[in-house]
Design an enzyme around this catalytic site. Structure first.
Site, PDB file in Angstrom:
ATOM      1  N   CYS A 142       2.155   0.946   7.731  1.00 37.23           N
ATOM      2  CA  CYS A 142       2.814  -0.245   8.298  1.00 37.23           C
ATOM      3  C   CYS A 142       1.781  -1.036   9.100  1.00 37.23           C
ATOM      4  CB  CYS A 142       3.988   0.164   9.182  1.00 37.23           C
ATOM      5  SG  CYS A 142       3.528   1.228  10.553  1.00 37.23           S
TER       6      CYS A 142
ATOM      7  N   ASN B  65       5.175  -1.449  17.679  1.00 38.35           N
ATOM      8  CA  ASN B  65       4.864  -0.085  17.227  1.00 38.35           C
ATOM      9  C   ASN B  65       3.510   0.439  17.703  1.00 38.35           C
ATOM     10  OD1 ASN B  65       3.035  -1.324  15.515  1.00 38.35           O
ATOM     11  ND2 ASN B  65       4.237  -1.020  13.654  1.00 38.35           N
TER      12      ASN B  65
ATOM     13  N   ARG C 286      -3.819   0.973  11.104  1.00 36.78           N
ATOM     14  CA  ARG C 286      -4.471   0.417  12.291  1.00 36.78           C
ATOM     15  C   ARG C 286      -4.516   1.504  13.363  1.00 36.78           C
ATOM     16  NH1 ARG C 286      -6.224  -2.799   9.410  1.00 36.78           N
ATOM     17  NH2 ARG C 286      -6.120  -5.076   9.505  1.00 36.78           N
TER      18      ARG C 286
ATOM     19  N   THR D 181      -4.569   5.105   7.632  1.00 38.44           N
ATOM     20  CA  THR D 181      -5.493   4.110   7.059  1.00 38.44           C
ATOM     21  C   THR D 181      -5.007   2.709   7.436  1.00 38.44           C
ATOM     22  OG1 THR D 181      -4.222   4.091   5.008  1.00 38.44           O
ATOM     23  CG2 THR D 181      -6.168   5.510   5.052  1.00 38.44           C
TER      24      THR D 181
ATOM     25  N   ILE E 154       0.836  -1.213   0.000  1.00 42.83           N
ATOM     26  CA  ILE E 154       0.000   0.000   0.000  1.00 42.83           C
ATOM     27  C   ILE E 154       0.868   1.259   0.000  1.00 42.83           C
ATOM     28  CG2 ILE E 154      -1.729   1.302   1.305  1.00 42.83           C
ATOM     29  CD1 ILE E 154      -2.794  -1.445   2.327  1.00 42.83           C
TER      30      ILE E 154
ATOM     31  N   HIS F 182     -13.282   2.712   8.811  1.00 45.31           N
ATOM     32  CA  HIS F 182     -12.459   1.604   8.302  1.00 45.31           C
ATOM     33  C   HIS F 182     -12.979   1.130   6.939  1.00 45.31           C
ATOM     34  CE1 HIS F 182      -9.500  -1.615   9.882  1.00 45.31           C
ATOM     35  NE2 HIS F 182      -9.487  -1.625   8.573  1.00 45.31           N
TER      36      HIS F 182
HETATM   37  P1  NAD Z   1       2.653  -5.022   3.559  1.00 46.85           P
HETATM   38  O1  NAD Z   1       2.947  -6.188   4.421  1.00 46.85           O
HETATM   39  O2  NAD Z   1       2.754  -5.162   2.071  1.00 46.85           O
HETATM   40  O3  NAD Z   1       3.626  -3.813   3.968  1.00 46.85           O
HETATM   41  C1  NAD Z   1       3.843  -3.396   5.274  1.00 46.85           C
HETATM   42  C2  NAD Z   1       5.213  -2.731   5.324  1.00 46.85           C
HETATM   43  O4  NAD Z   1       5.386  -2.176   6.631  1.00 46.85           O
HETATM   44  C3  NAD Z   1       6.364  -3.712   5.085  1.00 46.85           C
HETATM   45  O5  NAD Z   1       7.262  -3.168   4.119  1.00 46.85           O
HETATM   46  C4  NAD Z   1       7.024  -3.825   6.458  1.00 46.85           C
HETATM   47  O6  NAD Z   1       8.421  -4.031   6.374  1.00 46.85           O
HETATM   48  C5  NAD Z   1       6.708  -2.461   7.046  1.00 46.85           C
HETATM   49  N1  NAD Z   1       6.787  -2.390   8.492  1.00 46.85           N
HETATM   50  C6  NAD Z   1       6.512  -3.350   9.420  1.00 46.85           C
HETATM   51  N2  NAD Z   1       6.676  -2.866  10.664  1.00 46.85           N
HETATM   52  C7  NAD Z   1       7.049  -1.564  10.523  1.00 46.85           C
HETATM   53  C8  NAD Z   1       7.361  -0.535  11.433  1.00 46.85           C
HETATM   54  N3  NAD Z   1       7.321  -0.728  12.758  1.00 46.85           N
HETATM   55  N4  NAD Z   1       7.728   0.685  10.940  1.00 46.85           N
HETATM   56  C9  NAD Z   1       7.782   0.888   9.602  1.00 46.85           C
HETATM   57  N5  NAD Z   1       7.486  -0.054   8.690  1.00 46.85           N
HETATM   58  C10 NAD Z   1       7.127  -1.262   9.145  1.00 46.85           C
HETATM   59  O7  NAD Z   1       1.228  -4.509   3.994  1.00 46.85           O
HETATM   60  P2  NAD Z   1       0.193  -3.632   3.151  1.00 46.85           P
HETATM   61  O8  NAD Z   1      -0.638  -4.510   2.299  1.00 46.85           O
HETATM   62  O9  NAD Z   1       0.913  -2.491   2.532  1.00 46.85           O
HETATM   63  O10 NAD Z   1      -0.760  -3.097   4.329  1.00 46.85           O
HETATM   64  C11 NAD Z   1      -0.279  -2.235   5.348  1.00 46.85           C
HETATM   65  C12 NAD Z   1      -1.294  -2.158   6.458  1.00 46.85           C
HETATM   66  O11 NAD Z   1      -2.451  -1.468   6.000  1.00 46.85           O
HETATM   67  C13 NAD Z   1      -1.847  -3.517   6.922  1.00 46.85           C
HETATM   68  O12 NAD Z   1      -0.993  -4.142   7.849  1.00 46.85           O
HETATM   69  C14 NAD Z   1      -3.166  -3.142   7.548  1.00 46.85           C
HETATM   70  O13 NAD Z   1      -2.963  -2.859   8.915  1.00 46.85           O
HETATM   71  C15 NAD Z   1      -3.537  -1.847   6.822  1.00 46.85           C
HETATM   72  N6  NAD Z   1      -4.737  -1.999   5.968  1.00 46.85           N
HETATM   73  C16 NAD Z   1      -5.810  -1.198   6.199  1.00 46.85           C
HETATM   74  C17 NAD Z   1      -6.941  -1.296   5.401  1.00 46.85           C
HETATM   75  C18 NAD Z   1      -8.143  -0.400   5.583  1.00 46.85           C
HETATM   76  O14 NAD Z   1      -9.229  -0.707   5.053  1.00 46.85           O
HETATM   77  N7  NAD Z   1      -8.045   0.725   6.291  1.00 46.85           N
HETATM   78  C19 NAD Z   1      -6.971  -2.255   4.374  1.00 46.85           C
HETATM   79  C20 NAD Z   1      -5.843  -3.049   4.153  1.00 46.85           C
HETATM   80  C21 NAD Z   1      -4.729  -2.912   4.956  1.00 46.85           C
END
Ligand code: NAD
Length: 353
Positions: free
Chosen positions: A208, A214, A237, A235, A157, A298
């Site tokens: 993230c 975190n 958590r 967007t 994302i 959400h």
């Molecule tokens: P992803 O796993 O592709 O990417 C997450 C990235 O965050 C990774 O590159 C990881 O290395 C990095 N990361 C992990 N811990 C970290 C930290 N402490 N500091 C900085 N970076 C860190 O995940 P994604 O598909 O991009 O999704 C990201 C987040 O978006 C999901 O975990 C979920 O919580 C959230 N999400 C929200 C919605 C919504 O409807 N609002 C929908 C989908 C996902």
């Protein structure tokens, strides 16, 4: 062959619509419960092979143990995040699957939509015009061009968000625990330490996952290091942000605007029609009083494309588990969803369940 039975918790009419359609290919027996999954409701999973849960279900230790006791084989999360699942309790006893990349576009596009809605006061303009108030007093915003954006988390994302911003002429700073230098090059994005990202960004967007490390990443200390008037987009958590600290930052004008699609105590409110009731949560109620805060329930994931992918991949995940195929979307506390895990190959059930 034995019919595979899947129990869905915390469902809404739209879940049924997309899952029934996707199930035409699988022919599973799907049962939809409106109730959330948690320690008390877990017993409703008796007799099912798989359970599907969503972002605000309580899939903690007690729930996981009960599902194991009932003989459920798979917990199929119909979302990307899995912070609400106790992976340690599941390890070696029940498979946990997720949908890692159903539509990064849905969430990234939504983050940008929230930013521009708040920045350009579209939500207020809409209401004014409907009341025949054509004044633009107080609706002034800022150009994105020339501003510095800080992206925390450059996974699927975060990278799409960076891609969308290419057309706006902004400077991109990024922070990730696993920096992706190839992406940085392609997206003209510079990885910097968090301190620099906080100090120089006009807009900070969180992409993230929530992990034990975190929780409250954005707390009063982090906010104090940010630029005056910074815009924050979450967007990801809710628990990534200490909401009390955010409110203090909004009151002191340190924070210029907050776009929140998630909230740390969202589970009692989000996805539900509570219009007939007072809000008991004083922090949420205070948050809703700021004209420069946009809260949504959400819904960043909520596009037809994303729902179609979620339904298809969730059922494919169940099918892969039940038929012993390669488990590309399983998660355990050893692989943490991101890296190679020995349990992902054929025969994985021997490792994970
Ligand atoms: P992803 O796993 O592709 O990417 C997450 C990235 O965050 C990774 O590159 C990881 O290395 C990095 N990361 C992990 N811990 C970290 C930290 N402490 N500091 C900085 N970076 C860190 O995940 P994604 O598909 O991009 O999704 C990201 C987040 O978006 C999901 O975990 C979920 O919580 C959230 N999400 C929200 C919605 C919504 O409807 N609002 C929908 C989908 C996902």
């Amino acid at each position: 062959m034995k019919e595979i039975k899947v129990a869905f918790f915390d469902t809404k009419p739209y879940d049924r619509e997309f899952f029934d359609k996707a199930n035409e290919k699988f022919g599973f027996q799907l049962t939809y419960f409106e109730t959330r999954l948690g320690p008390a409701s877990a017993r409703m999973a008796a007799g099912f092979d798989a359970v599907s849960a969503f972002v605000n279900d309580d899939v903690g230790e007690e729930t996981v143990k009960e599902l194991i006791r009932l003989g459920v084989k798979v917990i199929a999360m119909r979302c990307a995040g899995y912070n609400n699942v106790n992976l340690a309790a599941a390890y070696g006893k029940i498979l946990v699957m997720r949908v890692p990349g159903y539509s990064p576009y849905a969430v990234a596009e939504y983050a940008l939509a929230m930013l521009q809605t708040l920045n350009r006061s579209l939500h207020r303009a809409y209401n004014r015009i409907r009341e025949n108030n054509f004044s633009i007093n107080g609706l002034i915003g800022f150009d994105l061009r020339g501003k510095t954006f800080g992206i925390i988390g450059t996974g699927k994302i975060g990278r799409v968000f960076a891609e969308l911003l290419q057309g706006f002429g902004v400077r991109l700073l990024a922070y990730d625990v696993y920096p992706n230098q190839e992406a940085a090059k392609a997206l003209h994005m510079e990885y910097v330490p968090l301190e620099k990202l906080y100090a120089e960004s006009d807009v900070i967007s969180l992409h993230c996952p929530l992990t034990p490390d975190n929780v409250h990443l954005i707390n009063s200390e982090a906010i104090s290091r940010m630029k005056n008037g910074v815009y924050l987009i979450n967007t990801s958590r809710g628990k990534l942000v200490d909401t009390a600290a955010l409110i203090a930052g909004l009151k002191s004008r340190k924070i210029g605007g907050a776009c929140l699609d998630v909230y740390e105590e969202e589970s009692d409110y989000f996805f539900e029609d509570r219009s007939g009731y007072a809000i008991d949560d004083d922090i949420l109620a205070r948050l809703l009083t700021f004209p420069n805060v946009l809260v949504t329930s959400h819904q960043a994931f909520f596009t037809r494309e994303a729902m179609t992918n979620i339904a298809e991949v969730t059922l494919q995940n169940v099918s892969d588990c039940m038929e012993g195929r390669e488990l590309v979307n399983c998660i355990c506390y050893q692989c943490d969803g991101n890296r190679q895990c020995p349990g992902k190959g054929p025969g994985a059930p021997a490792c994970h369940a």
